[in-house]
Design a protein around this motif. Structure first.
Motif, short mmCIF file in Angstrom:
data_model
loop_
_atom_site.label_atom_id
_atom_site.label_comp_id
_atom_site.label_asym_id
_atom_site.label_seq_id
_atom_site.Cartn_x
_atom_site.Cartn_y
_atom_site.Cartn_z
N VAL A 23 0.82 -1.26 -0.15
CA VAL A 23 0.02 -0.14 0.06
C VAL A 23 0.99 1.17 0.02
O VAL A 23 0.48 2.36 -0.69
N ALA A 24 1.85 1.38 0.96
CA ALA A 24 2.62 2.22 1.00
C ALA A 24 3.50 2.99 0.04
O ALA A 24 3.49 4.09 -0.49
N PRO A 26 3.11 2.45 -3.71
CA PRO A 26 2.32 3.11 -4.75
C PRO A 26 1.78 4.38 -4.11
O PRO A 26 1.75 5.40 -5.01
N THR A 27 1.49 4.32 -3.01
CA THR A 27 1.01 5.70 -2.27
C THR A 27 2.07 6.81 -2.39
O THR A 27 1.85 8.00 -2.75
N GLY A 28 3.08 6.17 -1.92
CA GLY A 28 4.59 7.33 -1.91
C GLY A 28 4.80 7.78 -3.36
O GLY A 28 4.94 8.89 -3.55
N VAL A 30 2.74 8.00 -6.05
CA VAL A 30 1.56 8.88 -6.42
C VAL A 30 1.96 10.34 -5.75
O VAL A 30 1.70 11.40 -6.50
N SER A 31 2.02 10.38 -4.51
CA SER A 31 2.18 11.47 -3.55
C SER A 31 3.21 12.41 -4.17
O SER A 31 3.37 13.45 -4.49
#
Length: 123
Positions: A23-24, A26-28, A30-31
């Motif tokens: 989770v972390a 791909p979120t990082g 994109v962010s």
């Protein structure tokens, strides 16, 4: 999609750290892409600092279709504040500078906006 070693993927996903990483990461990514877009001006952002004083200046304002009126607005707590609204149908600004400072639980946070340097025309 087939993986060469599916047991490796199963072991990674079955661990607590592996699920967090899935989770972390791909979120990082994109962010980071969004923050880079904001820094380059490609992604628009909006700031609302209600009831806060701000300063604005420009070395030159040339426009047509100008109107200005006053009114009253309420803040989040219901307190009334006098406001002035100015409308300009077409305008060009040179060396615009706007700043505001807001007190937050983390301390003072400021925003500074500069635009229209070197005779840039904005409508």
């Amino acid at each position: 999609m087939k993986f060469r070693n599916p047991s490796l993927i199963r072991r990674l996903v079955s661990s607590h750290a592996g699920r967090i990483a899935m989770v972390a990461i791909p979120t990082g990514v994109v962010s980071a892409m969004l923050m880079g877009g904001v820094a380059q001006g490609a992604v628009p952002v909006s700031f609302a600092i209600s009831g806060t004083q701000f300063k604005i200046s420009s070395t030159e304002l040339d426009g047509t279709g100008f109107s200005q009126y006053s009114g009253v607005t309420k803040d989040a707590e219901g307190a009334k504040h006098s406001v002035v609204t100015a409308n300009i149908k077409n305008a060009s600004l040179e060396n615009l500078c706007q700043s505001a400072v807001q007190e937050t639980p983390l301390g003072k946070v400021g925003i500074l906006i500069k635009a229209g340097g070197k005779g840039a025309l904005r409508n």
